[in-house]
Scaffold this motif. Structure first.
Motif, PDB file in Angstrom:
ATOM      1  N   SER A 115     -29.048 -16.137 -50.726  1.00 55.34           N
ATOM      2  CA  SER A 115     -29.408 -17.452 -51.304  1.00 55.34           C
ATOM      3  C   SER A 115     -28.421 -18.502 -50.807  1.00 55.34           C
ATOM      4  CB  SER A 115     -29.385 -17.382 -52.829  1.00 55.34           C
ATOM      5  OG  SER A 115     -28.112 -16.936 -53.287  1.00 55.34           O
ATOM      6  N   PRO A 116     -28.730 -19.172 -49.703  1.00 51.90           N
ATOM      7  CA  PRO A 116     -27.817 -20.171 -49.148  1.00 51.90           C
ATOM      8  C   PRO A 116     -27.625 -21.361 -50.103  1.00 51.90           C
ATOM      9  CG  PRO A 116     -29.463 -19.511 -47.523  1.00 51.90           C
ATOM     10  CD  PRO A 116     -29.924 -18.968 -48.842  1.00 51.90           C
ATOM     11  N   GLU A 117     -26.351 -21.819 -50.173  1.00 50.24           N
ATOM     12  CA  GLU A 117     -26.014 -22.989 -50.990  1.00 50.24           C
ATOM     13  C   GLU A 117     -25.490 -24.115 -50.083  1.00 50.24           C
ATOM     14  OE1 GLU A 117     -23.221 -21.704 -53.872  1.00 50.24           O
ATOM     15  OE2 GLU A 117     -24.610 -20.308 -54.883  1.00 50.24           O
ATOM     16  N   ASP A 118     -25.091 -25.218 -50.746  1.00 44.24           N
ATOM     17  CA  ASP A 118     -24.622 -26.395 -49.993  1.00 44.24           C
ATOM     18  C   ASP A 118     -23.154 -26.224 -49.615  1.00 44.24           C
ATOM     19  OD1 ASP A 118     -24.455 -28.788 -48.759  1.00 44.24           O
ATOM     20  OD2 ASP A 118     -24.379 -30.000 -50.600  1.00 44.24           O
ATOM     21  N   ASN A 119     -22.909 -25.462 -48.584  1.00 41.58           N
ATOM     22  CA  ASN A 119     -21.568 -25.274 -48.034  1.00 41.58           C
ATOM     23  C   ASN A 119     -21.749 -24.878 -46.576  1.00 41.58           C
ATOM     24  OD1 ASN A 119     -21.475 -22.137 -47.836  1.00 41.58           O
ATOM     25  ND2 ASN A 119     -22.172 -22.561 -49.953  1.00 41.58           N
ATOM     26  N   PRO A 120     -20.692 -24.919 -45.766  1.00 40.38           N
ATOM     27  CA  PRO A 120     -20.860 -24.612 -44.334  1.00 40.38           C
ATOM     28  C   PRO A 120     -21.506 -23.267 -44.077  1.00 40.38           C
ATOM     29  CG  PRO A 120     -18.730 -25.614 -44.705  1.00 40.38           C
ATOM     30  CD  PRO A 120     -19.317 -25.400 -46.055  1.00 40.38           C
ATOM     31  N   LEU A 121     -21.051 -22.219 -44.773  1.00 40.93           N
ATOM     32  CA  LEU A 121     -21.645 -20.901 -44.561  1.00 40.93           C
ATOM     33  C   LEU A 121     -23.088 -20.867 -45.036  1.00 40.93           C
ATOM     34  CD1 LEU A 121     -21.353 -17.999 -43.662  1.00 40.93           C
ATOM     35  CD2 LEU A 121     -20.393 -17.462 -45.921  1.00 40.93           C
ATOM     36  N   GLY A 122     -23.361 -21.545 -46.157  1.00 41.22           N
ATOM     37  CA  GLY A 122     -24.734 -21.587 -46.650  1.00 41.22           C
ATOM     38  C   GLY A 122     -25.656 -22.279 -45.674  1.00 41.22           C
ATOM     39  N   ARG A 123     -25.160 -23.359 -45.011  1.00 41.47           N
ATOM     40  CA  ARG A 123     -26.004 -24.056 -44.051  1.00 41.47           C
ATOM     41  C   ARG A 123     -26.232 -23.200 -42.806  1.00 41.47           C
ATOM     42  NH1 ARG A 123     -23.273 -28.471 -46.480  1.00 41.47           N
ATOM     43  NH2 ARG A 123     -21.446 -28.250 -45.112  1.00 41.47           N
ATOM     44  N   VAL A 124     -25.224 -22.434 -42.394  1.00 45.84           N
ATOM     45  CA  VAL A 124     -25.424 -21.526 -41.262  1.00 45.84           C
ATOM     46  C   VAL A 124     -26.426 -20.433 -41.625  1.00 45.84           C
ATOM     47  CG1 VAL A 124     -24.278 -19.806 -39.803  1.00 45.84           C
ATOM     48  CG2 VAL A 124     -23.169 -22.004 -40.258  1.00 45.84           C
ATOM     49  N   LEU A 125     -26.327 -19.866 -42.841  1.00 43.11           N
ATOM     50  CA  LEU A 125     -27.278 -18.849 -43.280  1.00 43.11           C
ATOM     51  C   LEU A 125     -28.687 -19.412 -43.390  1.00 43.11           C
ATOM     52  CD1 LEU A 125     -25.146 -17.031 -46.012  1.00 43.11           C
ATOM     53  CD2 LEU A 125     -25.740 -16.186 -43.722  1.00 43.11           C
ATOM     54  N   LYS A 126     -28.756 -20.686 -43.780  1.00 44.72           N
ATOM     55  CA  LYS A 126     -30.062 -21.326 -43.895  1.00 44.72           C
ATOM     56  C   LYS A 126     -30.732 -21.430 -42.523  1.00 44.72           C
ATOM     57  CE  LYS A 126     -32.378 -25.331 -45.872  1.00 44.72           C
ATOM     58  NZ  LYS A 126     -32.193 -26.641 -46.533  1.00 44.72           N
ATOM     59  N   VAL A 127     -29.935 -21.727 -41.499  1.00 41.44           N
ATOM     60  CA  VAL A 127     -30.493 -21.757 -40.140  1.00 41.44           C
ATOM     61  C   VAL A 127     -31.048 -20.387 -39.772  1.00 41.44           C
ATOM     62  CG1 VAL A 127     -29.894 -22.035 -37.699  1.00 41.44           C
ATOM     63  CG2 VAL A 127     -29.021 -23.653 -39.400  1.00 41.44           C
TER      64      VAL A 127
END
Length: 449
Positions: free
Chosen positions: A302-314
């Motif tokens: 579950s990606p969140e609003d953080n750098p790692l979350g944005r990379v996981l979202k990609v």
């Protein structure tokens, strides 16, 4: 015309030259007579002038003779006076005996007392003794018996009172220049204290002035009263009679040191403040990002609003992409996040590099000012050059003080940014590897079918 008339005219014509010659002779005789009379008058005037000059010469000679006689008389009188004075001095030396040595010892002791009296706190309560000492020092005769008695009695009183505490009422001038009678305590011959601390006694003005700088745990009248009541309690005393307190007063404070740096010091302080604000803000941001990324690692689905979350979202947004496309997209996301993490670090590094350069600028400016002062006033008084040298040294120190924490902050923040970038790259590689494994599995499944 008859012949008689002609004969008379001829006779008169013949006699005319002789008549003119007689007139010339008569005129010549008159000129000689006038010249003779003029010469006789001049000779008489010269004779009168000669007589007057001889009279004046005789008068001057008489005056000279009188002065010579008076000079001889005065010389004889002077010689007699010298002999009489020498005999009187010998008589005085014989009659005074050891009193001359006593007078020398008394004057020397009086000079020492008068010199020490300028910084003596015991002398405050002995005005009559101070006057006696001044009279002995200024006198050119033997001191009287009364003065000798006053001298040794005053010295004895000073020795006795130098070990006592005494409450006095003295004029005290505050920092606003207002003088008022206050109760102060004389600590032997070491100092004066009131409720605020030590006082500087100015003997010329007969007033006490508080020291601008007081030591830590300074002595006050209240502490003295408390120490008297509690046996064994110690108090802070200045044994130098104000010399150490004067040095402490002359020592500049931190704000005064900063003021010596001038405009350059203010610029360096501004750079340091801006750099620290940037460092604190970016440090707080990076710490927050780091914490969010650690929380994100626990829930990668579950990606969140953080750098790692944005990379996981990609990664989650493109599950069917090939490995090369996914790798490029993840690299793009990592680069974007890296730029965000390193925001402000370049400015921090620039400020850290500018601070010592500004310090060097202040050093050069201070030395230029010092040389200008030397050109105007010479180098005989070091105090004249103190301002320029202080500016040169203070700005150098401030530049280094500003550069050190800024460089340290830049290094720490760069390390945090590199750590975040490493985490992102590691996760990106992991995602690419996972995508590659999934692709291989699908290929193997298709071949098996």
């Amino acid at each position: 015309m008859s012949w008689k008339t002609l004969i008379v005219a001829t006779c008169f014509a013949a006699m005319a030259p002789f008549t003119h010659a007689d007139d010339l002779v008569e005129q010549t005789q008159q000129a000689h007579q006038q010249a003779s009379e003029h010469n006789q008058a001049r000779e008489a005037q010269f004779a009168l002038t000669e007589r007057e000059l001889r009279a004046k010469l005789n008068q001057l000679k008489a005056t000279r003779n009188a002065l010579e006689a008076e000079t001889e008389q005065l010389s004889d009188t002077f010689s007699d006076n010298e002999q009489q004075l020498a005999s009187l001095e010998d008589k005085l030396r014989l009659e005074s005996g050891s009193l001359g040595e006593l007078f020398g010892v008394v004057r020397q002791a009086s000079k020492t007392i008068q010199t020490d009296g300028a910084s003596s706190y015991v002398a405050i309560t002995q005005p009559e003794f101070n006057q006696t000492v001044a009279d002995i020092v200024a006198a050119d005769t033997l001191p009287s018996l009364k003065q000798l008695n006053s001298l040794w009695q005053g010295m004895l009183t000073q020795m006795q009172t130098s070990g006592q505490l005494q409450t006095l009422s003295l004029p005290v001038v505050n920092s606003q220049g207002v003088s008022s009678e206050q109760s102060v305590v004389r600590v032997g011959n070491l100092g004066l204290v009131n409720e605020q601390g030590y006082l500087n006694w100015q003997a010329e003005r007969q007033v006490a002035v508080p020291y601008r700088a007081q030591p830590d745990n300074t002595l006050t009248s209240a502490k003295l009263e408390q120490a008297i009541g509690n046996v064994g309690e110690t108090v802070l005393v200045d044994p130098s009679r104000g010399m150490l307190l004067g040095q402490l007063e002359n020592a500049p404070s931190l704000s005064e040191r900063f003021a010596q740096g001038g405009f350059v010091a203010k610029v360096i302080a501004t750079l340091l403040a801006v750099g620290l604000l940037i460092a604190l803000y970016r440090g707080a941001v990076l710490l927050s990002v780091h914490a969010k990324m650690h929380r994100q690692l626990k829930h990668p689905e579950s990606p969140e609003d953080n750098p790692l979350g944005r990379v996981l979202k990609v990664y989650h947004d493109a599950p069917k992409r090939d490995v090369e496309s996914l790798e490029l997209r993840l690299l793009e996301a990592v680069v974007d996040e890296q730029q965000g993490c390193e925001k402000g670090l370049s400015m921090l590094k620039l400020l850290a590099a500018l601070a010592p350069m500004l310090g060097l600028l202040g050093t050069v400016t201070g030395m230029i000012e010092t040389f200008q002062v030397i050109t105007q006033f010479g180098n005989g008084d070091p105090k004249v050059m103190a301002d320029g040298i202080s500016m040169a040294l203070v700005t150098t120190v401030l530049g280094l003080i500003a550069a050190i924490p800024l460089l340290l902050a830049h290094n720490i923040l760069s390390g945090q940014a590199d750590h975040i970038r490493g985490m992102l790259e590691k996760q990106s590689i992991s995602l690419v590897a996972e995508q590659a494994e999934n692709s291989d599995q699908r290929v193997e499944t298709g071949q098996a079918a």
